[in-house]
Design a protein around this motif. Sequence first.
Motif, PDB file in Angstrom:
ATOM      1  N   GLN A  28       0.871  -1.194   0.000  1.00 38.58           N
ATOM      2  CA  GLN A  28       0.000   0.000   0.000  1.00 38.58           C
ATOM      3  C   GLN A  28       0.900   1.234   0.000  1.00 38.58           C
ATOM      4  OE1 GLN A  28      -3.504  -1.175   2.946  1.00 38.58           O
ATOM      5  NE2 GLN A  28      -1.534  -1.934   3.646  1.00 38.58           N
ATOM      6  N   LEU A  42      -1.833   8.614  10.215  1.00 39.87           N
ATOM      7  CA  LEU A  42      -1.482   7.536   9.274  1.00 39.87           C
ATOM      8  C   LEU A  42      -2.446   7.584   8.097  1.00 39.87           C
ATOM      9  CD1 LEU A  42      -0.116   4.788   8.452  1.00 39.87           C
ATOM     10  CD2 LEU A  42      -1.934   3.661   9.790  1.00 39.87           C
ATOM     11  N   LEU A  44      -3.226   5.592   4.348  1.00 35.43           N
ATOM     12  CA  LEU A  44      -2.940   4.466   3.446  1.00 35.43           C
ATOM     13  C   LEU A  44      -3.686   4.698   2.136  1.00 35.43           C
ATOM     14  CD1 LEU A  44      -3.242   1.278   5.723  1.00 35.43           C
ATOM     15  CD2 LEU A  44      -1.158   2.523   5.073  1.00 35.43           C
ATOM     16  N   GLY A  81      -5.660  -3.924  11.404  1.00 36.67           N
ATOM     17  CA  GLY A  81      -5.251  -3.258  12.633  1.00 36.67           C
ATOM     18  C   GLY A  81      -3.761  -3.079  12.824  1.00 36.67           C
ATOM     19  N   VAL A 158      -6.153  -4.400  -1.753  1.00 36.68           N
ATOM     20  CA  VAL A 158      -5.612  -5.238  -0.669  1.00 36.68           C
ATOM     21  C   VAL A 158      -6.722  -5.687   0.281  1.00 36.68           C
ATOM     22  CG1 VAL A 158      -4.099  -5.136   1.370  1.00 36.68           C
ATOM     23  CG2 VAL A 158      -3.323  -4.188  -0.796  1.00 36.68           C
ATOM     24  N   SER A 159      -7.667  -4.790   0.544  1.00 37.23           N
ATOM     25  CA  SER A 159      -8.653  -5.105   1.607  1.00 37.23           C
ATOM     26  C   SER A 159      -9.998  -5.572   1.051  1.00 37.23           C
ATOM     27  CB  SER A 159      -8.887  -3.852   2.478  1.00 37.23           C
ATOM     28  OG  SER A 159      -9.433  -2.842   1.663  1.00 37.23           O
TER      29      SER A 159
END
Length: 273
Positions: A28, A42, A44, A81, A158-159
């Motif tokens: 990512q 953060l 992403l 997480g 990715v998710s």
Amino acid sequence: MDWFIEYYNGSGLMIKVKGKIFEKRSLQHIQIFETVDFGKMLVLDGKIQLTERDEAFYHEMLVHPAMLMHENPSKVLVIGGGDGGAVREVLKHDPDEVLMVEIDKDVIEACRKFVGIDRGALEDKRVSVINEDGVEFVRNADEHFDVIVVDGTDPNPVSQSLVSREFYSHCGRISDYFVTQSQSPFIQREYFEAILRNAQFENRRIYIGFVPTYPLGLWSYLMGSNKRKIELNVERIRDRFEERRIETVYYTPEVHVASFSLPKWLEDVVRRF
Ligand code: SAM
């Protein structure tokens, strides 16, 4: 001074930043900023995942409702997480073991070094970490978890697997209680409806919470179980909350129960799936 801007469906959020303190393109695009008023942030793939200032609002509401539904959550699975916030909150219930299945080890390393909201949770002897796709793990899992917590990103390459029907059915097979963040039901309606469509459990409830730095602030969570009822008994929840001596900044047993009362427009959406 600069601004970080996140856009979504014709609206957006601007956060004033002092500078970027980390950046890496791995699985990512990982960016970490020092902000003016929100602490470390953060990001992403261009989406805000957390800021120090309000991450507890999210991690507490993601973790404590399901953990307090269970009389003795001793074996817990956290999927995603990588920043460690969900594991930090799970450890407040003094489980025997916590397994974190996080696909991107670079997120863990970057957050441990430059953000630090895990506060050492990932080094706790009860915690183990596997770097793997969550759907692969649950597909092959032949063990049972008292609670599964899914702390995934907005659906992206990715998710995407974490919002599939296959993923949810495996999670329902191997857990007593399951909970996932389910995006903004207001400004990310397509994601929210995709999750509702795929997350079919015997018992399933949506609840909501306030996360200022997520798309327009209204956030949702989906709790499901094929084995247990989802009962909102505030006395029992408060007893467990006090027995376990859990400290929070946002979550209370009363907020827990109230968060399952949805505005009519949202009840109408949920009822359709
Ligand atoms: N609180 C944020 C939210 O609600 O958008 C999520 C934060 S957390 C950083 C999301 C984590 O999920 C990231 O570390 C990401 O690498 C991880 N992740 C994404 N897809 C995954 C997958 N298929 N399996 C395991 N972890 C995954």
